[in-house]
Design a protein around this motif. Structure first.
Motif, short mmCIF file in Angstrom:
data_model
loop_
_atom_site.label_atom_id
_atom_site.label_comp_id
_atom_site.label_asym_id
_atom_site.label_seq_id
_atom_site.Cartn_x
_atom_site.Cartn_y
_atom_site.Cartn_z
N ALA A 103 0.87 -1.18 0.00
CA ALA A 103 0.00 0.00 0.00
C ALA A 103 0.90 1.23 0.00
O ALA A 103 2.09 1.14 0.30
N GLY A 104 0.32 2.39 -0.35
CA GLY A 104 1.11 3.61 -0.38
C GLY A 104 1.79 3.88 0.95
O GLY A 104 1.14 3.87 2.00
N MET A 105 3.08 4.16 0.94
CA MET A 105 3.85 4.29 2.17
C MET A 105 4.21 5.74 2.49
O MET A 105 5.02 6.00 3.38
N GLY A 106 3.60 6.66 1.77
CA GLY A 106 3.91 8.06 2.04
C GLY A 106 2.70 8.90 2.39
O GLY A 106 2.82 10.08 2.67
N ILE A 118 8.27 7.07 -3.20
CA ILE A 118 9.61 6.47 -3.26
C ILE A 118 9.64 5.13 -2.53
O ILE A 118 10.14 4.12 -3.04
N GLY A 119 9.13 5.11 -1.29
CA GLY A 119 9.14 3.88 -0.52
C GLY A 119 8.32 2.78 -1.16
O GLY A 119 8.69 1.59 -1.09
N THR A 120 7.23 3.13 -1.83
CA THR A 120 6.40 2.13 -2.50
C THR A 120 7.15 1.49 -3.65
O THR A 120 7.02 0.28 -3.88
N ILE A 141 11.29 1.85 6.25
CA ILE A 141 12.22 2.79 6.87
C ILE A 141 11.40 3.80 7.65
O ILE A 141 10.47 4.41 7.12
N THR A 142 11.72 3.98 8.94
CA THR A 142 11.01 4.93 9.80
C THR A 142 12.02 5.84 10.49
O THR A 142 13.03 5.37 11.02
N THR A 143 11.76 7.14 10.47
CA THR A 143 12.62 8.13 11.12
C THR A 143 12.24 8.24 12.60
O THR A 143 11.06 8.39 12.93
N VAL A 144 13.24 8.16 13.46
CA VAL A 144 13.06 8.41 14.90
C VAL A 144 13.88 9.66 15.23
O VAL A 144 15.11 9.65 15.08
N THR A 145 13.23 10.72 15.63
CA THR A 145 13.93 11.99 15.77
C THR A 145 13.28 12.84 16.85
O THR A 145 12.29 12.46 17.46
N GLY A 146 13.85 14.01 17.08
CA GLY A 146 13.40 14.91 18.13
C GLY A 146 14.47 15.06 19.20
O GLY A 146 15.28 14.15 19.43
N ASP A 147 14.47 16.20 19.89
CA ASP A 147 15.50 16.45 20.90
C ASP A 147 15.36 15.56 22.12
O ASP A 147 16.28 15.48 22.94
#
Length: 763
Positions: free
Chosen positions: A137-140, A269-271, A289-295
């Motif tokens: 399925a669409g990943m974005g 892109i991910g799809t 791919i998953t972004t983990v971020t934040g201060d």
């Protein structure tokens, strides 16, 4: 140079992308538990095809697509299905949904899988089916099933294929890292899409200019192909599908329309990477791919994580510090939503986990009154009127909201970001959309209910009209009879002389004459003909019952018991009809002495025909009836304090002794005659059916009350399960019997609950 168009509105929030790009893609590993929601996409939720306790392998399908707009779900790793239950899933409302829970075993054993050596040899439906079965399925965005999006009509000309690499929202870098490290896989996936779509003019990959390393990697991988990487200025929300199409081609997708309406297909892109893995390696979509971020994260980055991984497992890898985090967001700061529980799983659309500090993402100040500055309208990329829509939303004027194209809103949050009064405009729009959808669903239900009510009223009116017509016909018949005189025999004779004979009325008059006692007596010849006809009819019905019973036994049909009972009854009716005919013939013989002798011989022959076993069975049955009556009388005598109670107790005790002795004799005869009876009945299907029915009846009679209750409970459970299956089939096919089956199931479930309560069985 390719021309780049601009979009209306848009904003430029701080990007904050550098902190998660300090290192490459990191493997998140295998968590102890994987939670797979059955709804990770737009459309119908998948239907589970595994059971609790079953061992599954990595990549194994655990839930199949439940419709055209649906995708299957696959196991992220090998392990055991621990539960199939409702759990909280990633959703703005924090709702519960069905999930398949897998306890992983750490072995990570794959199913047998292999890719397609040359996908160009497959036709379009076969290749799309590969993508559908891979669960892509669409990943974005919202997770629209890719196979549906790629199933363009044969008569629809697609001139442009666009790959969305914009990733315009702050903090998120999942697509950027893919372009940097796996550009060759992206291009391989794009070529598969080209083969499917067959764009007549161009294939474009749109990327904002804030991703120079990713752009360079894509251009190097696309060398020698007809794939063009197009770079354009950074502005939020240029990553929206319709906005990207306008930027790259200058075309505007009409309100309520699809990109295919203007000759364009767009994918993320991910799809494309997921499609490449599915076609070339036979791997379903089980990771992203998953972004983990934040201060509030000490080790931010991009992780390749198995779908179903609990968010808390991924946050630990990112060095999450809960005390420093003001709120945990799934997605970006503009379109993401707050997570209430870190046990929710990563799903196909989870592109980012944002853990900001209070300083980094302070809570919004209280909303002030709208000053009608118009900045929201200037920022809206869809050219809507956010200010006017805000007033309609507050006033719950939903029709006006729809007239102002509320559903064209992409909920990007640009209007809320630009509002100087800090009004959460996008939240008003989301709530209004939900309320409108709810009203639409209720309207559909109301229309269905109205249609059912009207159909019921028509049926009742038709039945009343038919009943009134029959009543009037009876009145007319009564009037005619009264006119002919009160003698029903005379009326019947006059009716018979008329040319237009009504068989129904003739039958009524005949019955009335018989009831009044004025009907002519039945002659001997008429009675003999009637008895012979009864025997003939009974023989035909017995033959038919025997044929049905034989077919049911061969097919092991579920109604075998009912057919056996029907066959036995028909056998008894035929025997009774023959006896009555024989008795009539003997009684009306010309020689009275011979008739008496014949009757005596028939009675003796009938008694002699019975085997010792049958005589013993008759004796037991007779004693059981007598004992039952005696016990009833004894109970009544005890209740009333009658003096006859002691006498009844003695007679009841004697009857019990006789019954026990008769049963013992019957048991001995059964053991000695069973082989003979079995051998005699083997070649006679009808006799075999009778014996089976008698055996079943005898077994039921010997059951204790507890066993009878247990058997009845099992029968109810089987009927409930069968009705559930029929209801599921009716719902899937959209049959008209859904409501009837639902009512039937509810009644059966009530009976089952009551039976369980009476039997003391836990549900």
């Amino acid at each position: 140079m390719r021309k780049i168009w601009d979009i209306h509105g848009g904003v430029h929030p701080p990007e904050n992308k550098a902190q998660s790009l300090g290192r490459g893609i990191i493997q998140a590993g295998i968590p102890p538990v994987l939670v797979h929601p059955l709804s990770q996409h737009i459309g119908a939720p998948a239907a589970p095809i595994v059971e609790v306790g079953q061992r599954v392998l990595k990549g194994q399908m655990i839930a199949e697509a439940a419709g055209f707009v649906s995708v299957p779900v696959h196991a992220g790793s090998s392990g055991t299905v621990a539960a199939i239950e409702h759990r909280e899933i990633p959703h703005p409302s924090g709702l519960l949904a069905p999930c398949v829970v897998i306890e992983t075993d750490g072995k990570d054993e794959w199913i047998d899988h292999q890719g397609i050596a040359d996908y160009t040899t497959l036709d379009k439906p076969a290749l799309i089916n590969v993508i559908r079965n891979a669960g892509i399925a669409g990943m974005g965005g919202a997770g629209f099933p890719s196979a549906v999006k790629l199933s363009t009509r044969d008569d629809a000309v697609i001139d442009t294929l666009i790959i969305n690499g914009t990733e315009c929202e702050p903090y998120i870098t999942a697509d950027d890292i893919l372009m940097r490290e796996r550009a060759d896989q992206i291009i391989a996936g794009v070529k598969i899409l080209q083969h499917l779509i067959q764009p007549t003019e161009q294939t474009l990959i749109g990327v904002e200019d804030n991703k120079p390393e990713g752009i360079a990697a894509l251009r190097a991988a696309a060398q020698g192909s007809n794939i063009e990487v197009v770079v354009f200025p950074t502005k939020y929300p240029s990553g929206g599908e319709k906005q990207l199409i306008q930027i790259l081609t200058g075309r505007e997708v009409p309100s309520g329309g699809l990109p295919a309406d203007v000759g364009i297909v767009c994918q993320n892109i991910g799809t494309t990477v997921a499609i490449h893995r599915a076609v070339h390696y036979g791997e379903p979509l089980i990771s992203r791919i998953t972004t983990v971020t934040g201060d509030a994260c000490t080790a931010p980055g991009n992780f390749e994580v198995l779908l179903g991984t609990p968010v808390e497992h991924l946050l630990k890898l990112g060095g999450f510090q809960q005390d420093n985090c003001i709120r945990l967001v799934m997605g970006g700061p503009m379109m993401g939503f707050t997570l209430r529980d870190t046990s929710v799983p990563v799903v196909k659309t989870t592109n980012c986990l944002l853990a900001p500090t209070k300083k980094e993402l302070p809570p919004p100040p209280p909303a002030q009154a709208c000053i009608r500055c118009g900045m929201c309208a200037e920022a809206c990329p869809v050219s809507l009127l956010p200010q006017q829509m805000y007033w309609f939303a507050r006033g719950k004027e939903y029709e006006k909201l729809e007239d102002h194209n509320l559903f064209d809103c992409i909920e990007c949050g640009a209007c809320s970001y630009a509002c100087p009064s800090n009004i959460p405009l996008v939240q008003y729009y989301r709530a209004s959309k939900a309320e409108i959808r709810k009203q639409q669903q209720e309207k559909v239900k109301s229309e269905h209910a109205k249609a059912r009510f009207e159909a019921r009223q028509l049926r009742i009116e038709r039945e009343e009209a038919e009943k009134e017509a029959r009543r009037k016909a009876r009145q007319e018949a009564a009037k005619k009879k009264a006119a002919a005189g009160k003698d029903p025999v005379k009326a019947a004779q006059e009716k018979a002389t008329t040319s237009a004979v009504d068989p129904a009325q003739a039958a009524i008059e005949k019955a009335m004459a018989k009831r009044s006692g004025t009907a002519p007596a039945e002659t001997k010849d008429e009675k003999l003909a009637r008895l012979k006809k009864a025997v003939e009819t009974a023989e035909k019905r017995l033959e038919s019952a025997a044929g049905k019973l034989k077919e049911a036994e061969a097919a092991e049909a579920p109604n075998l018991g009912a057919l056996q009972t029907a066959h036995q009854r028909m056998t008894e009716k035929l025997s009774a009809a023959k006896d009555e005919l024989q008795q009539f013939e003997q009684e009306n013989s010309d020689d009275p002495a011979a008739a008496a002798i014949a009757r005596a011989q028939a009675a003796r022959a009938k008694a002699d025909d019975k085997s010792p076993l049958e005589k013993a069975q008759d004796q037991v049955a007779s004693l059981e009836k007598r004992l039952h009556k005696s016990e009833q009388k004894l109970a009544e005598a005890r209740d009333s304090g009658s003096d006859t109670a002691p006498v009844l107790e003695q007679s009841t005790a004697k009857l019990r002794d006789k019954l026990e002795a008769a049963r013992g004799e019957l048991a001995q005869l059964s053991e000695s005659e069973a082989p003979v009876a079995a051998a005699a009945s083997t070649n006679d299907p009808a006799q075999l059916a009778i014996e089976k029915a008698m055996a079943a009846r005898e077994a039921a009679a010997k059951l204790s009350p507890e066993d009878k209750a247990k058997k009845a409970l099992e029968s109810l459970e089987a009927r409930v399960e069968k009705t559930r299956q029929k209801l599921a089939e009716a719902e899937e096919s959209g049959a008209d019997t859904i409501d009837v089956l639902r009512d039937t199931l509810a009644k059966l479930e009530d009976k089952l609950a009551q039976a369980r309560q009476e039997a003391g069985v836990e549900p």
